[in-house]
Design a protein around this motif. Structure first.
Motif, short mmCIF file in Angstrom:
data_model
loop_
_atom_site.label_atom_id
_atom_site.label_comp_id
_atom_site.label_asym_id
_atom_site.label_seq_id
_atom_site.Cartn_x
_atom_site.Cartn_y
_atom_site.Cartn_z
N UNK A 1 8.04 4.04 -1.47
CA UNK A 1 6.76 4.66 -1.26
C UNK A 1 5.65 3.68 -0.89
N UNK A 2 5.98 2.40 -0.83
CA UNK A 2 4.99 1.38 -0.49
C UNK A 2 5.37 0.67 0.80
N UNK A 3 4.37 0.29 1.55
CA UNK A 3 4.60 -0.52 2.73
C UNK A 3 3.90 -1.86 2.55
N UNK A 4 4.58 -2.93 2.98
CA UNK A 4 3.99 -4.27 2.88
C UNK A 4 3.37 -4.64 4.22
N UNK A 5 2.12 -5.05 4.17
CA UNK A 5 1.41 -5.46 5.38
C UNK A 5 0.95 -6.90 5.21
N UNK A 6 0.97 -7.64 6.29
CA UNK A 6 0.44 -8.99 6.24
C UNK A 6 -0.59 -9.16 7.34
N UNK B 1 0.84 -1.19 0.00
CA UNK B 1 0.00 0.00 0.00
C UNK B 1 0.88 1.25 0.00
N UNK B 2 0.51 2.26 -0.81
CA UNK B 2 1.25 3.51 -0.76
C UNK B 2 1.25 4.02 0.68
N UNK B 3 2.39 4.49 1.14
CA UNK B 3 2.56 4.83 2.55
C UNK B 3 1.43 5.68 3.13
N UNK B 4 0.95 6.63 2.33
CA UNK B 4 -0.02 7.56 2.92
C UNK B 4 -1.35 6.89 3.26
N UNK B 5 -1.58 5.68 2.72
CA UNK B 5 -2.86 5.03 3.01
C UNK B 5 -2.73 3.87 4.00
N UNK B 6 -1.53 3.69 4.52
CA UNK B 6 -1.30 2.57 5.42
C UNK B 6 -2.26 2.58 6.61
N UNK B 7 -2.42 3.76 7.20
CA UNK B 7 -3.28 3.87 8.38
C UNK B 7 -4.71 3.44 8.08
#
Ligand code: GDP
Length: 596
Positions: A439-444, A411-417
């Protein structure tokens, strides 16, 4: 023994990065096509929906020749929703070619398959395609790819991969940007040099693991797999065994055997280790079956096919507008079409019901079923569908079990929350959070399958179409309780073990502040807009990587209530103050719960 005359490779590429064009060129230059004969059909991805959704659904085989070597090219599915398919396909090959657009760089969609390939210890050739584009930035893209490799825990050998620069469109590849482009030979040569030849014992007992199933109206089911050991020949008697179904043993005779040649299958009398073969004439051949010598029937283990977790009713459309010319509407039509799909889609189930106008169709997830629905509608089938439902089970004590998925999200960092917040509401538990990369964060997340119903669309909206969501079935677990969707406009507090930090969960920004403190992060309590507790949830988000304080998408929310980190006592006192509109008995109950 090594089959030096064969290379088995898979191609991994983001949609539109040029995989089809590249394979077309390899086919042309390998002499499969006579001079000036255009490639009639682009078979590597014939499914329109794949393109629209940026995913590859079907795996197909092509074979090209370079000098004396046959290169079997296998297309990889890009989406984890299709169960064990990625792994089954990658187990047939000895290496992969990662095709990356020289301007766009590696896209997160390809990560899932690439990660699997790296885990399976496959060597990777990176093909930087479209170097003819004026905006091409191959050097930067190479750096990005190496970073991605490190991120995905590539081995030293894998990091030492060859890079080939290509213009698939112009039909040439070079090893050094200063080289003179001529043809695809540098790519052919790299494949031959770098990808190991398949190995096995041609004199051993036969073992062929069926990895995919094709279907053809005339010959029926066609099993495709690699000869792992021994040889297989027409008229040979083999035993069909399956690692997951020990009771299934069947003696069959091989009547038709094929190998791939260009875009076609050609009949062969015999094939030995390393060959990728297709076998027709065995009516109930299935993925995961091993064809073995009857004297020594040993099944090869394989990644189990994911079971269906979601069902929908497909209902015949009897509206007065249905049944126009070119449309298929009767239950007979619908039934035949659905049962036909079962020939090639191993994760699908179709059940008839007492009401002949309705069929229960079960699949791997909403995406899986929606791809089928879209395909059928395009073909002219008219039908209605019910809302998706999860398939529950009971354990031996009668306790309700529900399917759990792992959701892999980039997800683009700004939408992680926003994403963490939404999935937490849907009973998702954050298992892992990577560091921001490009610019992306990986979430599981580990999340009940029902929590994902209807989420994909919301996810695309929330991430402005730039997020990537892959899911993989994880197993059945006890029912996790009803999902209560949280109201917007609430104050949210986070207990981090030692302290509570709070921020405003604002309706406009849909932002959430989340704070990490070492190992544990509790995304906390929610208090309604008017100070009323709309919902209380203590979503425990344990995460390994979340060690820094970070806030995303919540910047504006933070302006509304100054963020502070308070001791637990202080924070609870704060909740009691006037700053927080109004305190109700419910708030106090929540407070007590946290203190306890
Ligand atoms: P796929 O989705 O990965 O199979 O991609 P395609 O092979 O369909 O290519 C997507 C688009 O990129 C098409 O319009 C191609 O003509 C174009 N394309 C493919 N290779 C190249 C290339 O080397 N250079 C340029 N400029 N365009 C290319």
């Amino acid at each position: 023994t090594k089959r030096e005359d064969i290379r088995n490779i898979a191609i991994i590429a983001h949609v539109d990065h040029g995989k089809t064009t590249l394979v077309d060129q390899l086919l042309k230059q390998s002499g499969v096509f006579r001079a000036n004969q255009e490639v009639a059909e682009r078979v590597m991805d014939s499914n329109d929906i794949e393109r629209e959704r940026g995913i590859t659904i079907l795996s197909k085989n092509t074979a090209v020749y370079y000098k004396d070597t046959k290169i079997n090219i296998i297309d990889t599915p890009g989406h984890a929703d299709f169960g064990g398919e990625v792994e089954r396909v990658l187990k047939m090959v000895n290496g992969v070619v990662l095709v990356v657009d020289a301007f766009e760089g590696a896209m997160p969609q390809t990560k899932f398959v690439l990660k699997k390939a790296l885990e399976l210890d496959l060597p990777v050739i990176v093909c930087i395609n479209k170097i003819d584009r004026p905006e091409a930035r191959p050097d930067e893209v190479i750096d990005e790819i190496l970073e991605l490799f490190m991120d995905l825990d590539a081995s030293d050998e894998q990091l030492d991969c060859p890079f080939v620069y290509a213009s698939a469109k112009a039909g040439h590849a070079i090893l050094d940007l200063t080289d003179n482009p001529e043809n695809m030979i540098p790519l052919f040569e790299t494949i031959i040099d770098y990808i190991p030849a398949p190995e096995g014992d041609p004199d051993a007992d036969t073992q062929v693991l069926i990895s995919t199933i094709d279907y053809n109206e005339y010959v029926g089911r066609i099993g495709v797999g690699k000869v792992d050991n021994g040889t297989i020949a027409v008229n040979q008697e083999v035993m069909l065994v399956n690692a997951h179904e020990p009771d299934k043993q069947k003696r069959v005779k091989i009547s038709k055997l094929y190998e791939f040649d260009g875009l076609n299958k050609v009949e062969v009398k015999e094939a030995t280790i390393g060959s990728i073969v297709a076998i027709s004439g065995i009516a109930d051949i299935h993925i995961g079956d091993t064809l073995c010598s009857p004297e020594n029937p040993v099944a090869i283990p394989f990644q189990k096919i994911s079971e269906p977790t979601i069902a929908m009713q497909f209902i015949v459309n009897d509206s007065p507008f249905a049944g126009q010319e070119g449309k298929y509407v009767t239950s007979r039509h619908l039934r035949d079409r659905l049962f036909r799909e079962l020939n090639t889609d191993v994760s699908l189930r179709v059940e008839e019901s007492e009401n002949t106008d309705s069929f229960k169709v079960s699949g791997r997830g909403e995406l899986h079923l929606s791809v089928l629905i879209e395909n059928m509608r395009r073909e002219g089938y008219e039908f209605a569908v019910s809302k998706a439902e999860v398939l529950y089970k009971e354990d031996e004590n009668g306790k309700l079990l529900e399917p759990i998925e792992t959701a892999y999200i980039d997800v683009p960092d700004e939408f992680t929350g926003t994403v963490i917040d939404k999935l937490s509401q849907r009973k998702g538990e954050l298992q892992n959070m990577g560091v921001s990369n490009g610019g992306y964060t990986r979430l599981e997340f580990s999340i009940p399958a029902r929590g994902l119903i209807g989420y994909r669309g919301e996810f695309m909206t929330d991430t402005k179409g730039n997020g990537i969501l892959n899911t993989a079935f994880d197993g059945y677990a006890p029912y996790k309780g009803d999902i209560q969707y949280r109201k917007q406009g609430s104050l949210i507090a986070f207990e981090t073990g030692e302290s509570v930090t709070y921020g405003l969960y604002s309706a406009q920004e849909r932002g959430t502040l989340f704070i990490g403190a070492g190992e544990k992060v509790y995304a906390g309590m929610v208090i309604g807009q008017n100070g009323k507790a709309e919902d209380i949830e203590l979503n425990v988000c344990k995460t390994k990587h979340l060690t820094n304080t970070r806030s995303s998408g919540a910047d504006d929310a933070l302006k509304l209530t100054t963020p502070r980190t308070l001791s637990l006592e202080e924070a609870l006192d704060f909740i009691d103050t006037d700053e927080l509109l109004e305190v109700t008995p419910e708030t106090l109950r929540i407070r007590k719960k946290i203190l306890d």
